[in-house]
Design a protein around this motif. Structure first.
Motif, short mmCIF file in Angstrom:
data_model
loop_
_atom_site.label_atom_id
_atom_site.label_comp_id
_atom_site.label_asym_id
_atom_site.label_seq_id
_atom_site.Cartn_x
_atom_site.Cartn_y
_atom_site.Cartn_z
N UNK A 1 -5.48 3.95 -0.39
CA UNK A 1 -3.67 3.94 -0.04
C UNK A 1 -3.86 2.95 0.75
N UNK A 2 -4.75 3.21 2.00
CA UNK A 2 -3.74 2.44 3.25
C UNK A 2 -4.59 1.18 3.69
N UNK A 3 -6.17 0.85 2.56
CA UNK A 3 -7.15 -0.61 2.52
C UNK A 3 -8.16 0.07 4.35
N UNK A 4 -8.34 1.35 4.41
CA UNK A 4 -8.92 2.08 5.54
C UNK A 4 -9.91 1.31 5.25
N UNK B 1 -7.40 4.50 -6.57
CA UNK B 1 -6.13 3.27 -6.96
C UNK B 1 -5.42 4.35 -8.57
N UNK B 2 -6.93 3.84 -9.32
CA UNK B 2 -6.15 4.13 -10.86
C UNK B 2 -5.92 5.78 -11.07
N UNK C 1 0.91 -1.42 -0.22
CA UNK C 1 0.44 -0.46 0.32
C UNK C 1 0.87 1.14 0.26
N UNK C 2 2.48 0.93 0.44
CA UNK C 2 2.64 2.33 0.63
C UNK C 2 3.50 3.14 -0.57
#
Length: 776
Positions: free
Chosen positions: A528-531, A558-559, A473-474
Motif C-alpha cells: 500500500x505504501x511501497x515501504x 495488492x490483489x 498508493x492511497x
C-alpha cells in the motif's frame, strides 16, 4: 392491566468486563508446595459460582496473567470474588487468597486498574444464596396478666445454596432471638439433596414488655432496640461437623405491631470472614467495568433510535446525533460500540461511517497519515470488524494460530534476547515459516471476507482516491490501515481477545506472535505504501525481511486488497469494479449426449469474477480442484445457498447417487456447513439504546457546553471569544447542531421521566433485589 404488562417488560441486564492483570509477592500456602515452585491460576466467582478461569502460570510469586474477560451476568448477585489458587498435582488446588468486592462497591473501581490485597479464604466467608422470611411482632397477654409481645418467624424457602463437593447439600436452618441477655434457638427439619429447599416452618419467641395491666410494678425489662432475629443455614453432615452455609440478622425494631414483614434476604458470611494483614498473602491488580442497565419497553426508545438512525442523512454529519455522541464521549472507549451495533442492525452503518470518514479525510493533509489516528471513523470501523469479522478471523487465522501455540517452536531473532543454546538461523527459519502461513492465509481469504466489510473498504478506497487523486498508493493504504494493521495484526498479537484462543499465550509464544504481527503489518504496508527495507530501525528485522521476495509480496497484497475493496454492492452497477478471482480452461460436458464419448466433452475458457461466471473458447490449462474450491468459497456468501446437493449427475431419468427419479429432487447429501459471510447479527437494540442514554446522561455537562457553544456561534459571528471551549467539539453548522442537541435534550428528559416512574418496580426485599442483611 396495561400498566402491569408494561412494567413486566422492564429488564435488568448486567455485564462485567475487565482484565486480571498480575499478582505480586504471593504468600506461601499450606501443603507441600514450596514458594519458589508456586504454579498459580486465578478464578472469578459470582457469589460462589465460578464463571471464569485463567490458565496456570508456572513457577512465579509475581505472575503476569494478562487475561481479559467479558460475560453477561444472568442473575442477581451480592459479591464478585477473584481467587488465586496454587496448582497441586496430587491433591486439590490450594487457595492462596482472594479479593471479594460487594456489588454495591463495584462502581468505585469501574474502568480503572486497582491493586487489591489478598485476603484469607475462610470457609465461614464462602457463602451464597438467599432466604425468604416472614416475620410478625404481635401483642399478647401473658399468664400473669402483663402485656407482652411475641415474634413469629416463618422460614419459607431458600434459593441458590452452594454445592458441597459438587453435590446438592442437605440443608436445615436454625432461628434464634438474640440480645444482651438471651439466645433462644430453634431448628427446622433437614431437607435432602437440594439447593432450593422449601421449609415452610414457623417459630415463636416471647418478648417481655415493661408494663402490666394488673400492677404498676415493672416486670423484667428488655430493650427491643437490641434484639435481633438470627437465621443460620447449615449443611447436615451426619457423622462429621455440620458445614456453615450463611446467615442473616434482622433487627426486631423494624417489625411494627400487627404488621407482617415478608422479604428475601441475602445470606452473609459469619463475621465477614477473617481478614489477614495486607502484606501477608500478596496483591492482585485488576481492571473492572461493571454495567447495569434498566431496559425499558421498546416504545420508550423509539424517538432516540429514530434520531440516531437518521444520522447518516444529516448534513453536515457533525450535526448528527451519532456524531455528537462520539464527539462528547471521545475519551470513553466503550461509547462507540452500542452506536455501531444499532447502526449495523438497521443497515445504516455504511452510509454513516462513509460520511464520518469523508469528514476525517477533509482534515487529513498528507496521504501517508491516512486513518492512522484514534478518530470516530477508525473507532467505528474497529468495532464493526470485531463484530462482523469474528467468523472471518476464525476461518482465516485460528488453524495457524493453534499450530503456533501448540508446536511451541522458538522464533526469537533479536540477538540480545537469545537464550543459551538458541540457534538464530533455526529461529529465523521457524519464524519465516509461520509468517508465510499467516500471510498466505490472509491473502487467500478474500472470498471469506464479509460483504459488509467489503462495502466499507470499497467506500474508504473511493473516498481516499477522491481526496488524494495524485497518489497511486492511497487506494491501498486506506484499506490496509484497517484490514492489516487494525484487524489481522491485532488478532495475531492478542488471539485470546478475539476468541481465537481460550487463554493469553505464555511469554515465549507471545513474543513469537509479536514478531509475526510486526511482520504482517509491514508486509501489508508494502503493497500500500511501497515501504522499503531501509525503513527498518532494527538490524535483525532488516536482515529477516531480506528472506521475503518483495515484489511477489506486493503483488499478493495488492490483489488481496483489490478483491476485498472492489465488492459491488446491490445498489451499484459499476462493471469496472469486477475483480477476476480465477480464469482458465475446463472440460465442459454436453447435456443429454449419450453414450459418453470424445464429442461429449468440449474445452471452454471459464472466467469467475466477484460478479459473474462466464465461459468462451480459449486456450489454457487449469485444475478442476482449484475451480471447485474457489466456487465453493464464493458460494458461501450466497444467502440462498441450498442445504443439500447431489454428488453425482442426473442421467437416464435418475440421479446416479440416490436413484431419485425427479430431476428436481432435493439433494441427498448435506452441503458443507459454513457461516454466511453476511451475518444476521443478534443485537438487542433496546439495550444498546439504554446504553447510549446512560452515556449521554453521564456527559450531560458536555452536552450543555456544546449547546452553549452552538448558541454563541450562531448569534455572534465574529471571532470566537472562548476558543478553548469550542475546540473541544466539532461544530461546522451551529444552527443545525443546536437543533439536534435540543432534540436529544427533549428525548433524554422524557426517558429520565420514564425511568423515574418505574424506580419502584424492583421492590427492595424481592427475589430479584434481596435485602443485604446484617452479619455478626
Amino acid at each position: 392491566t396495561m400498566a402491569e404488562d408494561d412494567d413486566a417488560k422492564i429488564r435488568i441486564l448486567q455485564s462485567l468486563r475487565g482484565k486480571i492483570c498480575e499478582a505480586k509477592n504471593l504468600g506461601s500456602v499450606s501443603g507441600p508446595n514450596r514458594q519458589r515452585d508456586l504454579c498459580t491460576f486465578c478464578t472469578i466467582s459470582l457469589d460462589q459460582e465460578e464463571v471464569f478461569r485463567t490458565k496456570v502460570f508456572d513457577k512465579s510469586v509475581c505472575p503476569f496473567y494478562g487475561e481479559d474477560f467479558y460475560f453477561e451476568i444472568p442473575r442477581p448477585f451480592q459479591c464478585l470474588s477473584f481467587y488465586v489458587y496454587a496448582k497441586s498435582v496430587f491433591q486439590r488446588d490450594l487457595p492462596v487468597g482472594k479479593v471479594s468486592i460487594r456489588k454495591d462497591d463495584l462502581c468505585k473501581y469501574s474502568g480503572k486498574e486497582n491493586w487489591f490485597s489478598l485476603q484469607t479464604v475462610d470457609p465461614n466467608s464462602e457463602v451464597q444464596g438467599k432466604v425468604h422470611l416472614e416475620m410478625r411482632l404481635s401483642e399478647v397477654i401473658t399468664e400473669n396478666g402483663s402485656t407482652g409481645q411475641h415474634i413469629s418467624v416463618r422460614i419459607i424457602e431458600c434459593k441458590e445454596l452452594p454445592l458441597i463437593s459438587g453435590q446438592n447439600c442437605d440443608p436445615y436452618a436454625t432461628v434464634s432471638l438474640v440480645g444482651p441477655a438471651r439466645s433462644d434457638q430453634k431448628k427446622t427439619k433437614v431437607k435432602k439433596k437440594t439447593s432450593n429447599p422449601h421449609f415452610e416452618e414457623t417459630f415463636f419467641f416471647e418478648v417481655t414488655r415493661s408494663y402490666s395491666r394488673r400492677t404498676q410494678f415493672n416486670v423484667e425489662e428488655e430493650d427491643i432496640e437490641k434484639l435481633e432475629i438470627k437465621v443460620d443455614l447449615w449443611n447436615n453432615e451426619n457423622l462429621a461437623q455440620d458445614v456453615f452455609l450463611g446467615e442473616t440478622r434482622v433487627p426486631v425494631k423494624i417489625l411494627q405491631s400487627d404488621h407482617i414483614h415478608k422479604a428475601w434476604y441475602l445470606l452473609q458470611p459469619k463475621g465477614n470472614g477473617n481478614k489477614s494483614k495486607s502484606d501477608d498473602l500478596g496483591s492482585l491488580r485488576l481492571k473492572l467495568t461493571y454495567i447495569e442497565d434498566t431496559v425499558l419497553p421498546s416504545a420508550c426508545y423509539t424517538p432516540l433510535c429514530t434520531l440516531l438512525l437518521k444520522s447518516p442523512d444529516v448534513k453536515p454529519i457533525s450535526a448528527s446525533a451519532a456524531h455528537i455522541l462520539g464527539d462528547i464521549c471521545r475519551e470513553r472507549y466503550e461509547v462507540v460500540l452500542p452506536m455501531v451495533r444499532l447502526l449495523l442492525h438497521n443497515n445504516r452503518f455504511v452510509p454513516f461511517v462513509s460520511a464520518v470518514a469523508a469528514l476525517e479525510l477533509d482534515n487529513t493533509q498528507e496521504a501517508n497519515t491516512i486513518f492512522r489516528g484514534n478518530s470516530l471513523a477508525t473507532r467505528c470501523i474497529d468495532d464493526m470488524m470485531k463484530i462482523v469479522g469474528k467468523n472471518y478471523l476464525s476461518v482465516t487465522l485460528k488453524p495457524v494460530i493453534d499450530e503456533i501455540c501448540e508446536s511451541n517452536k522458538t522464533c526469537e531473532i533479536d540477538p540480545i534476547k537469545l537464550k543459551e543454546g538458541d540457534n538464530v538461523e533455526v529461529n529465523k527459519e521457524n519464524l519465516q515459516g509461520y509468517v508465510q502461513k499467516v500471510f498466505s492465509s490472509i491473502t487467500q481469504s478474500s472470498s471469506n471476507c464479509p460483504p459488509l466489510m467489503c462495502d466499507v473498504f470499497r467506500s474508504l478506497r473511493h473516498l481516499a482516491c477522491k481526496r488524494f487523486p495524485g497518489d497511486p498508493h492511497v487506494q491501498y493504504s486506506a484499506v490496509s490501515s484497517f484490514v492489516f494493521l487494525r484487524f489481522f495484526a491485532v488478532a495475531v498479537l492478542s488471539p485470546h481477545s478475539f476468541q481465537l484462543r481460550s487463554h493469553h499465550p505464555d511469554p515465549e509464544i507471545s513474543r513469537t506472535l509479536t514478531l509475526i504481527s510486526k511482520t504482517i503489518q509491514t508486509l501489508g504496508s508494502w503493497g500500500s505504501l511501497s515501504k522499503k527495507l531501509s525503513s527498518f530501525k532494527e538490524t535483525y528485522m532488516y536482515d529477516f525481511f531480506k528472506s521475503f521476495q518483495e515484489e511477489k509480496c506486493i503483488e499478493k497484497v495488492k490483489k488481496f486488497l483489490d478483491e476485498i475493496s472492489s465488492n459491488v454492492s446491490k445498489e451499484s452497477s459499476g462493471l469496472e469494479d469486477a475483480v477476476v478471482l480465477k480464469e482458465g480452461e475446463v472440460q465442459k460436458r454436453a447435456q443429454g449426449r449419450k453414450p459418453p464419448g470424445m464429442k461429449t466433452f468440449k474445452k471452454r475458457w471459464l472466467r469467475l469474477t466477484n460478479r459473474e461466471l462466464s465461459y468462451h473458447k480459449h486456450k489454457g490449462e487449469t485444475s478442476l480442484l482449484e475451480w471447485l474450491e474457489v466456487l465453493s468459497q464464493v458460494s458461501r456468501c450466497n444467502e440462498g445457498r441450498l442445504a443439500t446437493f447431489h454428488p453425482s449427475n442426473y442421467t437416464s431419468g435418475a440421479w446416479q447417487c440416490c436413484q431419485s427419479l425427479s430431476s428436481n429432487a432435493p439433494g441427498c447429501k448435506p452441503c458443507t456447513t459454513t457461516m454466511l459471510a453476511n451475518l444476521q447479527l443478534d443485537i438487542d437494540c433496546d439495550r444498546e439504546a439504554e446504553r447510549i442514554f446512560s452515556l449521554l446522561s453521564a456527559n450531560d455537562t458536555k452536552l450543555q457546553s456544546m449547546e452553549d457553544a452552538c448558541a454563541s456561534l450562531a448569534v455572534y459571528q465574529g471571532p470566537q471569544r472562548e476558543p478553548e471551549e469550542y475546540s473541544k467539539f466539532t461544530i461546522q453548522e451551529p444552527k443545525e447542531t443546536f437543533h439536534t442537541l435540543k432534540q436529544l435534550r427533549n428525548i433524554m428528559e422524557e426517558l429520565q421521566r420514564q425511568h423515574n416512574s418505574r424506580n419502584d418496580v424492583r421492590q427492595y426485599g424481592s427475589l430479584d433485589n434481596p435485602i443485604v442483611g446484617k452479619t455478626s
